[in-house]
Design a protein around this motif. Structure first.
Motif, mmCIF file in Angstrom:
data_model
loop_
_atom_site.group_PDB
_atom_site.id
_atom_site.type_symbol
_atom_site.label_atom_id
_atom_site.label_comp_id
_atom_site.label_asym_id
_atom_site.label_seq_id
_atom_site.Cartn_x
_atom_site.Cartn_y
_atom_site.Cartn_z
ATOM 1 N N LYS A 51 -1.302 5.918 -14.820
ATOM 2 C CA LYS A 51 -2.669 5.833 -15.337
ATOM 3 C C LYS A 51 -3.549 6.900 -14.686
ATOM 4 O O LYS A 51 -4.344 7.556 -15.364
ATOM 5 C CB LYS A 51 -3.253 4.444 -15.089
ATOM 6 N N ASP A 55 -5.525 9.630 -16.842
ATOM 7 C CA ASP A 55 -6.979 9.766 -16.760
ATOM 8 C C ASP A 55 -7.385 11.155 -16.282
ATOM 9 O O ASP A 55 -8.340 11.737 -16.797
ATOM 10 C CB ASP A 55 -7.567 8.701 -15.840
ATOM 11 N N VAL A 59 -9.444 12.062 -19.478
ATOM 12 C CA VAL A 59 -10.765 11.433 -19.386
ATOM 13 C C VAL A 59 -11.755 12.440 -18.800
ATOM 14 O O VAL A 59 -11.638 12.834 -17.633
ATOM 15 C CB VAL A 59 -10.707 10.150 -18.525
ATOM 16 N N PHE A 62 -13.461 11.724 -15.486
ATOM 17 C CA PHE A 62 -12.617 11.460 -14.316
ATOM 18 C C PHE A 62 -13.046 12.338 -13.147
ATOM 19 O O PHE A 62 -13.262 13.526 -13.294
ATOM 20 C CB PHE A 62 -11.144 11.725 -14.639
#
Length: 96
Positions: A51, A55, A59, A62
């Motif tokens: 994860k 991310d 993301v 992040f």
């Protein structure tokens, strides 16, 4: 190579990496955690690290922090150590 070609190549590599990680997670769970060869905590550590990787790649919000990176590196080290031990115990590699 044009910028668009580079972007397409990077996107293709990221898709392959995601597929490989998904396969690794399934293999880890099915053949190691579910059989008791590897502690469930190591399966959770792998998922958490996966994860983190996802991310960091996808993301936009992040943010790396020293504390999180330090904890994740320690977790990765424990995971690798557990896998190495398992490989030695099963005779796949020699102890070093």
């Amino acid at each position: 190579m044009t910028r668009d070609n580079k972007k397409a190549n990077i996107a293709a590599e990221l898709r392959r990496a995601d597929a490989a990680l998904t396969s690794a997670r399934i293999l880890l769970q099915r053949d190691f955690v579910a059989t008791g060869k590897l502690d469930a905590e190591m399966g959770r550590a792998f998922s958490a690290l996966q994860k983190f990787r996802h991310d960091a790649d996808y993301v936009a919000e992040f943010v790396f922090t020293t504390e999180a990176v330090t904890a994740d590196l320690a977790s990765a080290g424990r995971f690798v150590g557990a896998i190495r031990s398992l490989l030695v115990l099963d005779g796949w590699v020699d102890a070093s």
